[in-house]
Write an enzyme that holds these catalytic residues in place. Structure first.
Site, PDB file in Angstrom:
ATOM      1  N   ASP A 131       0.855  -1.186   0.000  1.00 42.83           N
ATOM      2  CA  ASP A 131       0.000   0.000   0.000  1.00 42.83           C
ATOM      3  C   ASP A 131       0.886   1.229   0.000  1.00 42.83           C
ATOM      4  OD1 ASP A 131      -2.444  -1.410   0.120  1.00 42.83           O
ATOM      5  OD2 ASP A 131      -2.329  -1.577   2.291  1.00 42.83           O
ATOM      6  N   ASP A 145      -6.961  -1.648  -4.501  1.00 40.40           N
ATOM      7  CA  ASP A 145      -8.034  -1.333  -3.549  1.00 40.40           C
ATOM      8  C   ASP A 145      -9.031  -0.348  -4.150  1.00 40.40           C
ATOM      9  OD1 ASP A 145      -6.705  -2.936  -1.699  1.00 40.40           O
ATOM     10  OD2 ASP A 145      -5.672  -1.236  -0.761  1.00 40.40           O
TER      11      ASP A 145
END
Length: 171
Positions: A131, A145
């Site tokens: 991330d 995501d």
């Protein structure tokens, strides 16, 4: 039915699945390229401030959304693969372009994160998801995501607001 008849009968099905599956694959490639960039640019703790609270900062997630389920990465990956197969099968019968786009985004996002679990760790599906998009007031996330969330919202919208079917004159 002859072999020629079978090939003709299955070609529209193949054609209808080809574009969405290619779209999902392209989404996975884009997601992986952005993660590769983040790993190479932000690996030393470097943070890039963009606008207001938006910044790029590297983080690793061994769980799922909001870092819940840490340590369940293998289970999450298997469930994601089952969902991907179910969604891919739904493409055979779904004719709503919005729902097909939503499905492409969800499949691409899910596979992008499964690739991380498969290749960015030790053991079978033991890796963490990369991330790097950090709003500082929301958990850090990635392009995969975004695809999953945007796809889910669009899919829900298609359920609430179905596409109008064209009316043909009777007579």
């Amino acid at each position: 039915m002859t072999i020629t008849d079978e090939a003709t009968a299955s070609s529209p099905l193949r054609r209808s699945l080809t574009a969405p599956l290619i779209g999902s694959a392209v989404f996975v490639v884009v997601d992986q390229l952005t993660k590769w960039w983040a790993l190479n640019t932000l690996d030393d703790g470097h943070t890039i401030h963009l606008l207001w609270t938006l910044r790029f900062a590297l983080a690793f997630n061994q769980g799922m959304a909001f870092s819940r389920g840490t340590g369940l990465g293998r289970v999450i990956a298997v469930v994601a693969l089952i969902v991907v197969v179910a969604l891919a099968k739904s493409l055979r019968t779904n004719v709503d372009g919005r729902a097909r786009l939503a499905t492409v985004l969800i499949i691409g996002g899910a596979l992008g994160n499964v690739v991380d679990r498969a290749f960015r760790g030790t053991g079978w599906l033991g890796g963490a998801v990369v991330d790097f998009i950090d709003l500082q007031w929301w958990p850090v996330f990635n392009v995969a995501d975004m695809g999953i969330v945007c796809g889910a919202i669009l899919l829900a919208y298609t359920v609430v607001k179905p596409a109008r079917r064209p009316e043909y004159p009777r007579g």
